[in-house]
Design a protein around this motif. Structure first.
Motif, PDB file in Angstrom:
ATOM      1  N   ARG A 144     -86.472  74.990  55.907  1.00  0.00           N
ATOM      2  CA  ARG A 144     -87.825  75.323  56.315  1.00  0.00           C
ATOM      3  C   ARG A 144     -88.616  74.046  56.565  1.00  0.00           C
ATOM      4  N   SER A 162     -82.766  83.992  55.441  1.00  0.00           N
ATOM      5  CA  SER A 162     -83.746  84.554  56.368  1.00  0.00           C
ATOM      6  C   SER A 162     -83.451  84.047  57.767  1.00  0.00           C
ATOM      7  N   ASP A 163     -83.902  84.817  58.758  1.00  0.00           N
ATOM      8  CA  ASP A 163     -83.675  84.451  60.157  1.00  0.00           C
ATOM      9  C   ASP A 163     -84.805  83.605  60.735  1.00  0.00           C
ATOM     10  N   HIS A 164     -86.046  83.844  60.268  1.00  0.00           N
ATOM     11  CA  HIS A 164     -87.169  83.115  60.840  1.00  0.00           C
ATOM     12  C   HIS A 164     -87.356  81.777  60.125  1.00  0.00           C
ATOM     13  N   ARG A 201     -98.289  84.098  58.468  1.00  0.00           N
ATOM     14  CA  ARG A 201     -97.346  83.110  57.968  1.00  0.00           C
ATOM     15  C   ARG A 201     -97.807  81.714  58.359  1.00  0.00           C
ATOM     16  N   SER A 210     -96.161  79.573  59.996  1.00  0.00           N
ATOM     17  CA  SER A 210     -95.740  79.247  61.351  1.00  0.00           C
ATOM     18  C   SER A 210     -96.687  79.786  62.406  1.00  0.00           C
ATOM     19  N   GLU A 248     -96.111  92.068  65.692  1.00  0.00           N
ATOM     20  CA  GLU A 248     -95.016  91.498  66.480  1.00  0.00           C
ATOM     21  C   GLU A 248     -94.637  92.497  67.565  1.00  0.00           C
ATOM     22  N   ARG A 287     -96.858  87.712  69.776  1.00  0.00           N
ATOM     23  CA  ARG A 287     -97.597  87.972  68.547  1.00  0.00           C
ATOM     24  C   ARG A 287     -99.062  88.244  68.868  1.00  0.00           C
TER      25      ARG A 287
END
Length: 506
Positions: free
Chosen positions: A95, A155-157, A465, A467, A480, A489
Motif C-alpha cells: 500500500r 485485497s485487490d485495490h 478511502r 486513494s 462506484e 467514482r
C-alpha cells in the motif's frame, strides 16, 4: 522495467548525492586536520567539517540504497544497512503511505503489510513531486504484479494511508496530548506558588531597625546606587543595567525600554526583596520587576488542557474507527474543535478571575454551571456528528425529489468524462429535467452536461478511502459506477448520494 520479472529501484538523482558525499569526505579530512593542529574541538572549522561529514554519511546511505523484487520476494540493501528480505508468501499487501513535510508537501512511499500484522516501509521508491509520480506508480505497479503472480494479496485495490485515514497510528497525537496535559499539570501546580509570591510582594513593608536579621529577606531594603552603563539589546539579546563598583550587584537584566530610560552616571535607589533587586527608581523614571499573577498561570494551565483536547479528539476518532479498513477516511475532528473554542470562551476568563477556586458568590458559580452545561451539550453533539456512518445508514435519510423542480446537490465525479470534462462539475441537478452535471449550485441549467444514465451501472457504494484524494470532504461517500466498461467514482454526501443514485435509476 519488465513487469512480472525482476524490478530494481535506485535513487533518481545520483549526481547531487555523490557530490555531497565527496563534500562530506572533504569535511571529515578538514575536521581531522584542524583538530590535530589546534586541539580545539569547538573550533568553527572543526564543527563545520563534522557537519559536512554527517551530511555526507546521510547522502552515502541515500545513494547506495537499492530495492529489488523478483519471484522470491522483496529485497532492500544499502552500504550502511544490513540486507532485509521478505518473501511474497509473508507479505499480505502493498500500500501507499503518505508522509507530510513541514510545509505540507507530500511524500509517497511504499508500505509492506506482513501476515503477522507488522508493517515496514521501503526506502524506495519515493515520490515527492508530480515529476517523479509516474515513475513511482510504474514501480509500485510492477511490485504489485509480482505479488499477484507469486503471492496471495489480501485485497485487490491499492490502499492509500494518509493523515485522514484509520490506518494512521495514534503515536503522534497521543504523545502531543500527553505532553500538553503534563504542561497543564505543571502550570496548575505553580498557580498557588505564583499567587503566594505575588501576594507576599504586595504586602511587603520596609525594613526597620528592630526587624530581625532572619526576617529581613521578607521586608523591603532601599539602598543608593549609581548606573555605570546601560546595554540595550538588539533582536533577542537581553538588555542590562550595570552598577558602579558592583553594588548592590554587578548587572541587572531589564526590558529594552527600561534600559533606554536610564543613563550612565544616574544616581538611583534600588529596592531589594528576598535578596534580589526588585525596583530601580530615578526620580522621574522607575523600573519594577513584573510578578506573574496566579490568574495568568491558571489561564496557561487551562489553555494547555484545552489544547490537549484536539490531539485527544484525534486519538478518540482513531479508537472509534479501529474496526474500519486502514485506508477508510475517518470523520473530521472539527466538531470537537468547536467544543474546545466555546469552552475556552467561558473557562479562560473564569480561571483568570478566580485562579484559586470558585468563591461562594452566586455569579461565578452560575457562570461555571452554565458554561459546563453548554460544553456538555456541544460535546454530545460532537460525539454524534463524528460517528461513522455506513452507506446503509444513509439510505433511510434520503428524500424523494419534488416533481418539476430543479434541486442542486453538491456532488462530483472524480474522473474526467464526456459529461464531466476536465472534472469541471461541482453539483448535480435533479428534478425538473434529466440529471445533469453543472459547475455551479444554480439556479438554472447553464453549462449543464446531461448524465447518460442508460450506460451507467452501479457496482457498489462505500465510504471514503485515502486513494480518493484530500479534495473530497470526509463525510461524503463514494458510489462506484461502471460507464460502458470504464470505472467511474461519484462522490457526495451520504443522503444526497442515495438521492442521485435513485434519480439515475441505478
Amino acid at each position: 522495467m519488465t513487469v512480472g520479472r525482476e524490478v530494481t529501484c535506485r535513487p533518481l538523482h545520483k549526481r547531487p548525492l555523490w557530490f555531497l558525499v565527496g563534500l562530506g569526505v572533504a569535511g571529515a579530512v578538514l575536521a581531522g586536520g584542524r583538530l590535530a593542529y589546534s586541539g580545539d574541538l569547538v573550533d568553527g572549522w572543526v564543527l563545520g567539517g563534522l557537519l559536512a561529514a554527517l551530511v555526507g554519511v546521510v547522502c552515502l546511505y541515500a545513494v547506495t540504497v537499492k530495492v529489488s523484487a523478483d519471484a522470491n520476494g522483496l529485497d532492500s540493501r544499502s552500504l550502511l544497512r544490513r540486507r532485509r528480505s521478505m518473501s511474497w508468501q509473508d507479505i499480505a499487501d502493498l500500500r501507499v503511505y503518505v508522509q507530510y513535510g513541514r510545509h505540507g508537501e507530500e511524500y509517497l512511499r511504499v508500505e509492506v503489510v506482513l501476515r503477522d500484522g507488522r508493517t515496514r516501509r521501503l526506502p524506495l521508491p519515493v515520490s515527492g513531486s508530480h515529476d517523479d509520480r509516474a515513475a513511482f506508480d510504474e514501480e509500485l505497479e510492477a511490485f504489485r504484479a509480482l505479488h499477484r503472480r507469486h503471492g496471495a494479496p489480501e485485497s485487490d485495490h491499492l490502499a492509500v494511508i494518509s493523515r485522514r485515514t484509520a490506518g494512521r497510528g495514534p503515536a503522534v497525537p497521543l504523545s502531543l496530548c500527553l505532553l500538553l496535559l503534563a504542561g497543564a499539570g505543571l502550570a496548575a501546580w505553580l498557580v498557588p506558588v505564583t499567587g503566594a509570591t505575588k501576594e507576599a510582594w504586595t504586602s511587603a513593608v520596609p525594613c526597620t531597625a528592630v526587624t530581625p536579621s532572619a526576617e529581613r529577606g521578607e521586608c523591603l531594603t532601599t539602598r543608593p546606587a549609581v548606573i555605570a552603563r546601560t546595554e540595550v539589546g538588539e533582536g533577542k539579546r537581553r538588555s542590562s543595567l550595570y552598577f558602579a563598583d558592583g553594588r548592590p550587584l554587578d548587572r541587572l537584566t531589564v526590558s529594552r525600554e527600561s534600559a533606554r530610560g536610564f543613563r550612565p552616571g544616574d544616581h538611583v535607589e534600588v529596592t531589594l526583596w528576598r535578596d534580589q533587586v526588585r525596583v530601580v527608581a530615578r526620580g522621574d523614571y522607575v523600573w519594577r520587576e513584573h510578578f506573574t499573577s496566579a490568574g495568568s498561570v491558571a489561564v496557561i494551565a487551562a489553555a494547555c488542557a484545552l489544547a490537549a483536547g484536539w490531539p485527544g479528539a484525534r486519538v478518540l476518532l482513531l479508537r472509534r474507527g479501529r474496526r474500519l479498513p486502514d485506508d477508510e477516511v475517518l470523520p473530521s475532528a472539527l466538531p470537537f474543535t468547536g467544543v474546545i473554542v466555546v469552552t475556552a470562551l467561558w473557562l479562560l476568563p473564569l480561571c483568570y478571575l478566580h485562579p484559586m477556586g470558585l468563591p461562594a458568590s452566586p455569579v461565578p458559580l452560575t457562570w461555571a454551571v452554565a458554561g459546563s452545561l453548554a460544553t456538555l451539550g456541544l460535546l454530545t453533539w460532537a460525539w454524534r456528528a463524528t460517528r461513522v456512518r455506513t452507506p446503509r445508514d444513509a439510505t433511510a435519510a434520503a428524500a424523494r425529489e419534488p416533481l418539476g423542480e430543479d434541486v442542486f446537490l453538491a456532488a462530483r465525479f472524480l474522473e474526467a468524462t464526456d459529461y464531466n470534462p476536465n472534472g469541471f462539475g461541482t453539483h448535480i441537478v435533479l428534478g425538473g429535467g434529466p440529471p445533469a452535471v453543472t459547475p455551479h449550485p444554480g439556479p438554472g441549467r447553464f453549462a449543464a452536461k446531461r448524465i447518460p444514465a442508460q450506460r451507467l451501472t452501479a457496482t457498489g457504494v462505500r465510504r471514503l478511502r485515502g486513494s480518493d484524494g484530500d479534495a473530497v470532504p470526509r463525510s461524503w461517500h463514494i458510489a462506484e459506477l461502471d460507464d460502458a466498461g470504464r470505472p467511474v467514482r461519484l462522490a457526495a454526501a451520504p443522503a444526497d448520494l442515495t438521492r442521485i443514485v435513485r434519480a439515475l435509476g441505478l
